[in-house]
Design a protein around this motif. Structure first.
Motif, short mmCIF file in Angstrom:
data_model
loop_
_atom_site.label_atom_id
_atom_site.label_comp_id
_atom_site.label_asym_id
_atom_site.label_seq_id
_atom_site.Cartn_x
_atom_site.Cartn_y
_atom_site.Cartn_z
N LEU A 1 0.82 -1.20 0.00
CA LEU A 1 0.00 0.00 0.00
C LEU A 1 0.86 1.26 0.00
CD1 LEU A 1 -2.76 -1.13 2.53
CD2 LEU A 1 -2.90 -1.05 0.04
N ILE A 2 2.00 1.20 0.67
CA ILE A 2 2.93 2.33 0.67
C ILE A 2 3.43 2.61 -0.74
CG2 ILE A 2 5.25 3.03 1.36
CD1 ILE A 2 4.67 1.67 4.07
N HIS A 3 3.86 1.57 -1.44
CA HIS A 3 4.40 1.76 -2.79
C HIS A 3 3.31 2.00 -3.81
CE1 HIS A 3 8.64 0.99 -1.91
NE2 HIS A 3 8.19 0.13 -1.00
N ALA A 4 2.12 1.48 -3.56
CA ALA A 4 0.99 1.80 -4.44
C ALA A 4 0.67 3.29 -4.38
CB ALA A 4 -0.23 0.98 -4.04
N ASN A 5 0.90 3.90 -3.23
CA ASN A 5 0.67 5.33 -3.10
C ASN A 5 1.69 6.12 -3.92
OD1 ASN A 5 -0.82 7.57 -1.94
ND2 ASN A 5 1.00 7.98 -0.70
N VAL A 6 2.95 5.67 -3.92
CA VAL A 6 3.98 6.32 -4.76
C VAL A 6 3.60 6.19 -6.23
CG1 VAL A 6 6.41 6.32 -5.43
CG2 VAL A 6 5.79 5.90 -3.06
N LEU A 7 3.13 5.01 -6.62
CA LEU A 7 2.69 4.79 -8.00
C LEU A 7 1.55 5.72 -8.36
CD1 LEU A 7 2.77 3.11 -10.62
CD2 LEU A 7 1.27 1.47 -9.50
N ARG A 8 0.61 5.90 -7.43
CA ARG A 8 -0.52 6.81 -7.67
C ARG A 8 -0.04 8.25 -7.84
NH1 ARG A 8 -3.13 10.35 -4.84
NH2 ARG A 8 -1.96 9.82 -2.93
N LEU A 9 0.91 8.65 -7.01
CA LEU A 9 1.42 10.02 -7.08
C LEU A 9 2.12 10.28 -8.41
CD1 LEU A 9 2.82 10.37 -3.44
CD2 LEU A 9 0.82 11.54 -4.40
N ILE A 10 2.88 9.30 -8.90
CA ILE A 10 3.54 9.46 -10.19
C ILE A 10 2.50 9.60 -11.30
CG2 ILE A 10 4.98 8.31 -11.91
CD1 ILE A 10 6.59 7.12 -9.62
N GLY A 11 1.46 8.76 -11.25
CA GLY A 11 0.42 8.83 -12.26
C GLY A 11 -0.36 10.12 -12.22
N ASP A 12 -0.64 10.62 -11.01
CA ASP A 12 -1.46 11.84 -10.86
C ASP A 12 -0.69 13.11 -11.19
OD1 ASP A 12 -3.55 10.24 -10.10
OD2 ASP A 12 -3.38 10.68 -7.95
N THR A 13 0.58 13.17 -10.79
CA THR A 13 1.35 14.41 -10.94
C THR A 13 2.26 14.41 -12.15
OG1 THR A 13 3.20 13.64 -9.57
CG2 THR A 13 1.33 14.65 -8.42
N GLY A 14 2.64 13.20 -12.63
CA GLY A 14 3.60 13.13 -13.73
C GLY A 14 5.01 13.50 -13.30
#
Length: 220
Positions: free
Chosen positions: A68-81
């Motif tokens: 879940l921690i790394h899924a959040n990093v993945l989400r941040l990369i996708g959302d912010t670019g």
């Protein structure tokens, strides 16, 4: 193998000997049973399929706190670019986004979901890990069969089945580190191509996980 007879429906039916009952691990290392190439395939299949067991209990979502921690990093990369966006769940993970960046690339190229992209990436990483172990040991010993045996021995490591199979940065960094060791061992002196490949692999490890990078430095 020797044949035996057992009564079945009023007739005597031959059954296979122990050769047909042995698990892939034993068949992969016993030279009298299979050819070397088959043993390698069995060793790789054993390691690869163990990775797929990860998705059996949770086939569509990330679970456990590390994922879940790394899924959040993945989400941040996708959302912010952008990379290195602060992850409040575990701040240090934002500085080592190699896993998430590679997963995001798979997701963008294939259109798969984030979880499925992670499954594809981790399976590829597992194959890189076991192939690197096989090649390193084969290079040192001069025997492909011993390399396949090393893969099977490593597969007995409980960390491989659970901790290093989850969506976490060491699950990608360890395969990259093992691949780096192989590149360094097999590098031809004076070859710029092999030197550049080894350096790029080291950079990839450093970009993915800090602890694995330190262990790689010690190994080298």
């Amino acid at each position: 193998g020797a044949r035996a007879g057992v009564p079945y429906g009023g007739a005597v039916r031959p059954v296979r000997g122990v050769r047909g009952l042995c698990p892939p691990a034993a068949r992969g290392v016993w030279r009298h049973w299979v050819r070397t190439g088959t043993g390698v395939v069995l060793a790789l299949a054993l390691a690869g399929l163990s990775q797929l067991t990860r998705v059996v209990p949770y086939p569509t979502r990330f679970m456990f706190h590390d994922e879940l921690i790394h899924a959040n990093v993945l989400r941040l990369i996708g959302d912010t670019g952008r990379l290195f966006t602060e992850n409040s769940l575990l701040p240090i993970t934002a500085y080592y986004p190699g896993l998430e960046l590679a997963t995001n690339a798979v997701q963008e190229l294939t259109g798969l979901s984030a979880h499925t992209s992670a499954v594809v990436l981790l399976l590829a990483a597992r194959l890189v890990l076991v192939l690197s172990i096989l090649l390193v040991v084969s290079h040192i010993t001069g025997s492909t069969r011993i390399g396949a045996t090393a893969v099977i021995v490593y597969a007995c490591n409980p960390q491989m089945l659970f901790f290093n199979s989850q969506f976490s940065y060491q699950s990608l960094a360890l395969p990259l580190a093992a691949f780096t060791v192989y590149l360094v061992l097999s590098r031809r002196r004076g070859s710029r191509t092999s030197l550049v490949a080894a350096v790029l692999a080291i950079v990839a490890v450093a970009f993915t996980h800090h602890v694995t990078t330190a262990l790689l430095v010690v190994a080298l």
